[in-house]
Motif scaffolding. Sequence first.
Motif, PDB file in Angstrom:
ATOM      1  N   SER A 248       0.837  -1.202   0.000  1.00  0.00           N
ATOM      2  CA  SER A 248       0.000   0.000   0.000  1.00  0.00           C
ATOM      3  C   SER A 248       0.870   1.250   0.000  1.00  0.00           C
ATOM      4  O   SER A 248       1.872   1.304   0.721  1.00  0.00           O
ATOM      5  CB  SER A 248      -0.877  -0.003   1.257  1.00  0.00           C
ATOM      6  N   ILE A 249       0.472   2.204  -0.804  1.00  0.00           N
ATOM      7  CA  ILE A 249       1.181   3.492  -0.737  1.00  0.00           C
ATOM      8  C   ILE A 249       0.402   4.353   0.246  1.00  0.00           C
ATOM      9  O   ILE A 249      -0.672   4.842  -0.064  1.00  0.00           O
ATOM     10  CB  ILE A 249       1.232   4.171  -2.124  1.00  0.00           C
ATOM     11  N   GLY A 250       0.896   4.469   1.445  1.00  0.00           N
ATOM     12  CA  GLY A 250       0.196   5.241   2.472  1.00  0.00           C
ATOM     13  C   GLY A 250      -0.842   4.409   3.188  1.00  0.00           C
ATOM     14  O   GLY A 250      -1.126   3.268   2.808  1.00  0.00           O
ATOM     15  N   PRO A 251      -1.410   4.995   4.266  1.00  0.00           N
ATOM     16  CA  PRO A 251      -2.434   4.267   5.030  1.00  0.00           C
ATOM     17  C   PRO A 251      -3.708   4.073   4.209  1.00  0.00           C
ATOM     18  O   PRO A 251      -3.994   4.852   3.312  1.00  0.00           O
ATOM     19  CB  PRO A 251      -2.695   5.189   6.234  1.00  0.00           C
ATOM     20  N   LYS A 252      -4.457   3.036   4.545  1.00  0.00           N
ATOM     21  CA  LYS A 252      -5.723   2.757   3.850  1.00  0.00           C
ATOM     22  C   LYS A 252      -6.837   3.577   4.504  1.00  0.00           C
ATOM     23  O   LYS A 252      -7.013   3.538   5.727  1.00  0.00           O
ATOM     24  CB  LYS A 252      -6.075   1.284   3.992  1.00  0.00           C
ATOM     25  N   GLU A 253      -7.581   4.275   3.656  1.00  0.00           N
ATOM     26  CA  GLU A 253      -8.641   5.146   4.171  1.00  0.00           C
ATOM     27  C   GLU A 253     -10.014   4.545   3.958  1.00  0.00           C
ATOM     28  O   GLU A 253     -10.321   4.083   2.848  1.00  0.00           O
ATOM     29  CB  GLU A 253      -8.633   6.451   3.382  1.00  0.00           C
TER      30      GLU A 253
ATOM     31  N   LEU B   3      -7.677  -6.138   0.028  1.00  0.00           N
ATOM     32  CA  LEU B   3      -6.610  -6.911   0.664  1.00  0.00           C
ATOM     33  C   LEU B   3      -5.635  -7.329  -0.430  1.00  0.00           C
ATOM     34  O   LEU B   3      -6.023  -8.050  -1.348  1.00  0.00           O
ATOM     35  CB  LEU B   3      -7.212  -8.142   1.336  1.00  0.00           C
ATOM     36  N   VAL B   4      -4.399  -6.888  -0.318  1.00  0.00           N
ATOM     37  CA  VAL B   4      -3.436  -7.243  -1.365  1.00  0.00           C
ATOM     38  C   VAL B   4      -2.773  -8.545  -0.981  1.00  0.00           C
ATOM     39  O   VAL B   4      -2.084  -8.634   0.043  1.00  0.00           O
ATOM     40  CB  VAL B   4      -2.384  -6.128  -1.564  1.00  0.00           C
TER      41      VAL B   4
ATOM     42  N   VAL C  46      -0.794  -2.302   7.882  1.00  0.00           N
ATOM     43  CA  VAL C  46      -0.477  -1.024   7.219  1.00  0.00           C
ATOM     44  C   VAL C  46      -0.836   0.174   8.104  1.00  0.00           C
ATOM     45  O   VAL C  46       0.017   1.022   8.416  1.00  0.00           O
ATOM     46  CB  VAL C  46      -1.272  -0.910   5.888  1.00  0.00           C
ATOM     47  N   ASN C  47      -2.103   0.249   8.532  1.00  0.00           N
ATOM     48  CA  ASN C  47      -2.541   1.446   9.255  1.00  0.00           C
ATOM     49  C   ASN C  47      -1.912   1.537  10.640  1.00  0.00           C
ATOM     50  O   ASN C  47      -1.590   2.631  11.120  1.00  0.00           O
ATOM     51  CB  ASN C  47      -4.069   1.464   9.359  1.00  0.00           C
ATOM     52  N   ALA C  48      -1.720   0.389  11.283  1.00  0.00           N
ATOM     53  CA  ALA C  48      -1.082   0.403  12.609  1.00  0.00           C
ATOM     54  C   ALA C  48       0.343   0.933  12.493  1.00  0.00           C
ATOM     55  O   ALA C  48       0.810   1.715  13.339  1.00  0.00           O
ATOM     56  CB  ALA C  48      -1.090  -1.005  13.192  1.00  0.00           C
ATOM     57  N   ALA C  49       1.035   0.541  11.431  1.00  0.00           N
ATOM     58  CA  ALA C  49       2.414   1.015  11.249  1.00  0.00           C
ATOM     59  C   ALA C  49       2.430   2.524  11.015  1.00  0.00           C
ATOM     60  O   ALA C  49       3.264   3.250  11.591  1.00  0.00           O
ATOM     61  CB  ALA C  49       3.064   0.273  10.080  1.00  0.00           C
TER      62      ALA C  49
ATOM     63  N   ILE D 126       2.164   4.872  14.080  1.00  0.00           N
ATOM     64  CA  ILE D 126       3.343   5.100  14.943  1.00  0.00           C
ATOM     65  C   ILE D 126       4.580   5.490  14.115  1.00  0.00           C
ATOM     66  O   ILE D 126       5.717   5.269  14.543  1.00  0.00           O
ATOM     67  CB  ILE D 126       3.638   3.866  15.841  1.00  0.00           C
ATOM     68  N   GLY D 127       4.330   6.027  12.938  1.00  0.00           N
ATOM     69  CA  GLY D 127       5.448   6.562  12.150  1.00  0.00           C
ATOM     70  C   GLY D 127       6.346   5.502  11.545  1.00  0.00           C
ATOM     71  O   GLY D 127       7.493   5.776  11.208  1.00  0.00           O
ATOM     72  N   ARG D 128       5.855   4.266  11.382  1.00  0.00           N
ATOM     73  CA  ARG D 128       6.669   3.203  10.800  1.00  0.00           C
ATOM     74  C   ARG D 128       6.032   2.644   9.525  1.00  0.00           C
ATOM     75  O   ARG D 128       6.322   1.519   9.122  1.00  0.00           O
ATOM     76  CB  ARG D 128       6.876   2.054  11.819  1.00  0.00           C
ATOM     77  N   GLY D 129       5.204   3.456   8.892  1.00  0.00           N
ATOM     78  CA  GLY D 129       4.499   2.996   7.691  1.00  0.00           C
ATOM     79  C   GLY D 129       5.422   2.589   6.556  1.00  0.00           C
ATOM     80  O   GLY D 129       5.070   1.761   5.719  1.00  0.00           O
ATOM     81  N   GLU D 130       6.609   3.177   6.510  1.00  0.00           N
ATOM     82  CA  GLU D 130       7.533   2.861   5.413  1.00  0.00           C
ATOM     83  C   GLU D 130       8.444   1.685   5.749  1.00  0.00           C
ATOM     84  O   GLU D 130       9.236   1.253   4.911  1.00  0.00           O
ATOM     85  CB  GLU D 130       8.393   4.092   5.060  1.00  0.00           C
ATOM     86  N   GLN D 131       8.416   1.210   6.991  1.00  0.00           N
ATOM     87  CA  GLN D 131       9.295   0.099   7.384  1.00  0.00           C
ATOM     88  C   GLN D 131       8.522  -1.195   7.670  1.00  0.00           C
ATOM     89  O   GLN D 131       9.010  -2.279   7.370  1.00  0.00           O
ATOM     90  CB  GLN D 131      10.087   0.438   8.666  1.00  0.00           C
TER      91      GLN D 131
END
Length: 428
Positions: free
Chosen positions: A20-25, A32-33, A359-362, A365-370
Motif C-alpha cells: 500500500s502506498i500510504g495508510p488505507k482510508e 486486501l493485497v 499497514v494502518n497500525a504502522a 506510529i510513524g513506521r508505515g515505510e518500514q
Amino acid sequence: MKQHVDLLLMNIGQLLTMESIGPKEGKDMQELVMLEDAVVGITNGKVVLIGERESEEGIQAAEVIDCQGKLVSPGLVDPHTHVVFGGSREHEMALKQQGVPYLEILKQGGGILSTVEHTRQATEDHLYEKAYFHLDRMLSHGVTTAEIKSGYGLDVETELKQLKVAKRLQQNHPIDLVSTFLGAHAIPHEYKDDPQAFLDEMVGMLDLIKIEELAEFVDIFTETGVFTVEQSRDYLTRAQEKGFGLKIHADEIDPLGGTELAADLGASSADHLVGASDEGIKKLAESKTIAVLLPGTTFYLGKETFARARKMIDEGVRVALATDFNPGSCPTENIQLIMTFAALKLNMSPEEIWNAMTVNAAYAIGRGEQAGQVVVGRQADLVIWDAPNYQYLPYHYGVNHVNTVIKNGQIVSRRREVSETISLSPKS
Ligand SMILES: N=CN[C@@H](CCC(=O)O)C(=O)O
Ligand SMILES: [Zn+2]
C-alpha cells in the motif's frame, strides 16, 4: 543462473503482502493485497523476492521452509501498549464486578495510581525484565513492531526510569519499539489541587526527552477527572512546538471532544474513541489522523457500547487496531483476540482488520515505510500462521495461531517445525 537467498518460504497458501502506498482510508480498507501459491525469498534480513510457485525453480536457498499451504502475513503491528509497569491489578476485578466504575476506582486512588505506586518502587532492572517477558508474549502472538508508553511514573524520576527501560528494550528486544511519553496519564496525589502545575512539570521534561531520544510521541489522557480538552490542547501544542508527534487517549469513557482536538492538532493518532461524536468522526475523516481502536479495553471495562468503527470507515477514516495492553483496562498481550473483538464488536470485516493491524497500525506510529507490508527491499518481518486463510484468525478465537515469527529475516519464535503441523488447508 539461479538466484541465491538465505531463506526461502515456499508453498505459501495465501501471502498477505498488504502492499500500500500510504495508510488505507475508509472503504479502501476492504481491499486486501495478497498472492496465492506464493514464495518469499529473504537475504540479509530483507525481502529480496516475492513470486508465484513457479519462480521456485530459479532459486537456490541456504534454508527452506515449506509452509504447507498455510497463511503468511507481515509481522503484526501493535500501535498502543503500556508494557512497562510495576505490579498488577487483579484485585480490581472484584470491584468491577460490584459495579464500581473505572474512573471511580481512579478517583479513590486506585487504578492507574496504584500502578504508579508499584512502578515508582520498582528498580529499573525489574521493570526491564518484566516488560521483556510481556514483549516475548507479544512476539509469540505475531507482533514484530509495537508502540510502548510511559505514564506510570507521574514524576520526573520515574517517567525517566520508564523511558530508559523502553530505550533498553528498543536496543535488545527483537520487537521494533516506538516510544511515547505519557507523563500526562493521570493527576498524581502531589498535584491533586493543581493539575496545571503538574502539566508544566511534564512539559519541563520534553527538552531532555528530545535530546536523549527517549520518545518520538507525546500522549495525554483527556478524560473526566483527568485532563480537560483545554489543558490537553495547551499541553500538546507545547509538545508539538518541540517537534514531537502527538497522540491522545480521546473520548475513551466520556465524550469530551478529544477526537475533535486530535484532528485540529493534526495528531498522528486519536486512540479509544468510544464516545467520539458525529462531528469528531467527520473531522477525523477530513484529517490525516489515524483512529486507533481498542475493543479489548471496552470489552474488559464491561461496556455495552463500542467505538463506532463502521461509521468511521464508511465516512473515510483511517482505522487501526491495538491491544492497549496494560495492567488495568486490558491485561492481555494477545492481539489475535483483538481481531475477534473487532469482528464481533466493531463489525469490521477480516480484510479491514488485517489492514488495521498491519499497514494502518504502522502508519499510526510513524513506521508505515518500514513495517506492516511484505515488499521487496523492506525488512523481512513475517508470520507463518497455523491457519488456512486470512478469515480464519478472527473466527477461531482465544488461542495462539502463530507457527513461526520471522524478524529481520531471523526465526525468533517457533512453536513447531511447519512440517510437523497438520495442514488446515481445505485444498489438501
Ligand atoms: N485510559 C488510560 N490509560 C490506559 C489504562 C491504564 C490503566 O488502567 O492502567 C488505557 O488506555 O486504557
Ligand atoms: Zn492506553
